[in-house]
Design a protein around this motif. Sequence first.
Motif, PDB file in Angstrom:
ATOM      1  N   UNK A   1       0.850  -1.182   0.000  1.00  0.00           N
ATOM      2  CA  UNK A   1       0.000   0.000   0.000  1.00  0.00           C
ATOM      3  C   UNK A   1       0.888   1.235   0.000  1.00  0.00           C
ATOM      4  N   UNK A   2       0.589   2.183  -0.859  1.00  0.00           N
ATOM      5  CA  UNK A   2       1.306   3.453  -0.883  1.00  0.00           C
ATOM      6  C   UNK A   2       0.314   4.576  -0.684  1.00  0.00           C
ATOM      7  N   UNK A   3       0.818   5.736  -0.303  1.00  0.00           N
ATOM      8  CA  UNK A   3      -0.032   6.896  -0.045  1.00  0.00           C
ATOM      9  C   UNK A   3      -0.100   7.751  -1.293  1.00  0.00           C
ATOM     10  N   UNK A   4      -1.292   8.034  -1.779  1.00  0.00           N
ATOM     11  CA  UNK A   4      -1.496   8.936  -2.898  1.00  0.00           C
ATOM     12  C   UNK A   4      -2.091  10.213  -2.331  1.00  0.00           C
ATOM     13  N   UNK A   5      -1.326  11.304  -2.230  1.00  0.00           N
ATOM     14  CA  UNK A   5      -1.828  12.523  -1.587  1.00  0.00           C
ATOM     15  C   UNK A   5      -2.914  13.247  -2.378  1.00  0.00           C
ATOM     16  N   UNK A   6      -3.163  12.853  -3.626  1.00  0.00           N
ATOM     17  CA  UNK A   6      -4.162  13.531  -4.440  1.00  0.00           C
ATOM     18  C   UNK A   6      -5.478  12.767  -4.556  1.00  0.00           C
ATOM     19  N   UNK A  20      -4.960  -1.598   8.106  1.00  0.00           N
ATOM     20  CA  UNK A  20      -3.800  -2.424   8.429  1.00  0.00           C
ATOM     21  C   UNK A  20      -2.545  -1.701   7.952  1.00  0.00           C
ATOM     22  N   UNK A  21      -1.736  -1.206   8.890  1.00  0.00           N
ATOM     23  CA  UNK A  21      -0.573  -0.402   8.533  1.00  0.00           C
ATOM     24  C   UNK A  21       0.716  -1.216   8.433  1.00  0.00           C
ATOM     25  N   UNK A  22       0.624  -2.532   8.562  1.00  0.00           N
ATOM     26  CA  UNK A  22       1.828  -3.366   8.512  1.00  0.00           C
ATOM     27  C   UNK A  22       2.543  -3.279   7.168  1.00  0.00           C
ATOM     28  N   UNK A  23       1.793  -3.091   6.091  1.00  0.00           N
ATOM     29  CA  UNK A  23       2.424  -3.057   4.771  1.00  0.00           C
ATOM     30  C   UNK A  23       2.529  -1.631   4.212  1.00  0.00           C
ATOM     31  N   UNK A  24       2.386  -0.625   5.055  1.00  0.00           N
ATOM     32  CA  UNK A  24       2.453   0.769   4.621  1.00  0.00           C
ATOM     33  C   UNK A  24       3.877   1.117   4.197  1.00  0.00           C
ATOM     34  N   UNK A  25       4.024   1.687   3.008  1.00  0.00           N
ATOM     35  CA  UNK A  25       5.334   2.077   2.496  1.00  0.00           C
ATOM     36  C   UNK A  25       5.436   3.595   2.562  1.00  0.00           C
ATOM     37  N   UNK A  26       6.360   4.077   3.383  1.00  0.00           N
ATOM     38  CA  UNK A  26       6.570   5.515   3.518  1.00  0.00           C
ATOM     39  C   UNK A  26       7.790   5.915   2.685  1.00  0.00           C
ATOM     40  N   UNK A  27       7.817   7.149   2.171  1.00  0.00           N
ATOM     41  CA  UNK A  27       8.996   7.591   1.412  1.00  0.00           C
ATOM     42  C   UNK A  27      10.222   7.652   2.324  1.00  0.00           C
ATOM     43  N   UNK A  28      11.414   7.499   1.743  1.00  0.00           N
ATOM     44  CA  UNK A  28      12.646   7.552   2.522  1.00  0.00           C
ATOM     45  C   UNK A  28      12.841   8.905   3.196  1.00  0.00           C
ATOM     46  N   UNK A  29      12.481   9.974   2.494  1.00  0.00           N
ATOM     47  CA  UNK A  29      12.582  11.316   3.050  1.00  0.00           C
ATOM     48  C   UNK A  29      11.211  11.971   2.991  1.00  0.00           C
ATOM     49  N   UNK A  30      10.860  12.751   4.015  1.00  0.00           N
ATOM     50  CA  UNK A  30       9.552  13.432   3.996  1.00  0.00           C
ATOM     51  C   UNK A  30       9.414  14.311   2.756  1.00  0.00           C
TER      52      UNK A  30
END
Length: 81
Positions: A1-6, A20-30
């Motif tokens: 799962x990735x975050x789409x801000x739009x 379920x946040x176990x598979x949440x992929x955050x960017x390396x840098x904010x």
Amino acid sequence: MTIDPYHVRRTSEWSEADFDLDDLVMPDEPQWHRCGAVHCIDTGPWLGTLVCCIRRSGHEDGHSMWLGDEGAPDYWRETWL
């Protein structure tokens, strides 16, 4: 799962897997941060509501936040210094 801000979905459209946040992929840098300055609205339909500035941190001029849908009777745009 990735975050789409739009892409914004109503919570009624969310599945159990969305929580379920176990598979949440955050960017390396904010990517960027909101300013977050807090203000209490002192007039209008949102009287007494605490809001946070939604502008990008480090912005040059006044803070701002809006509530409600533009064109609706309860729409309110608040700016402060």
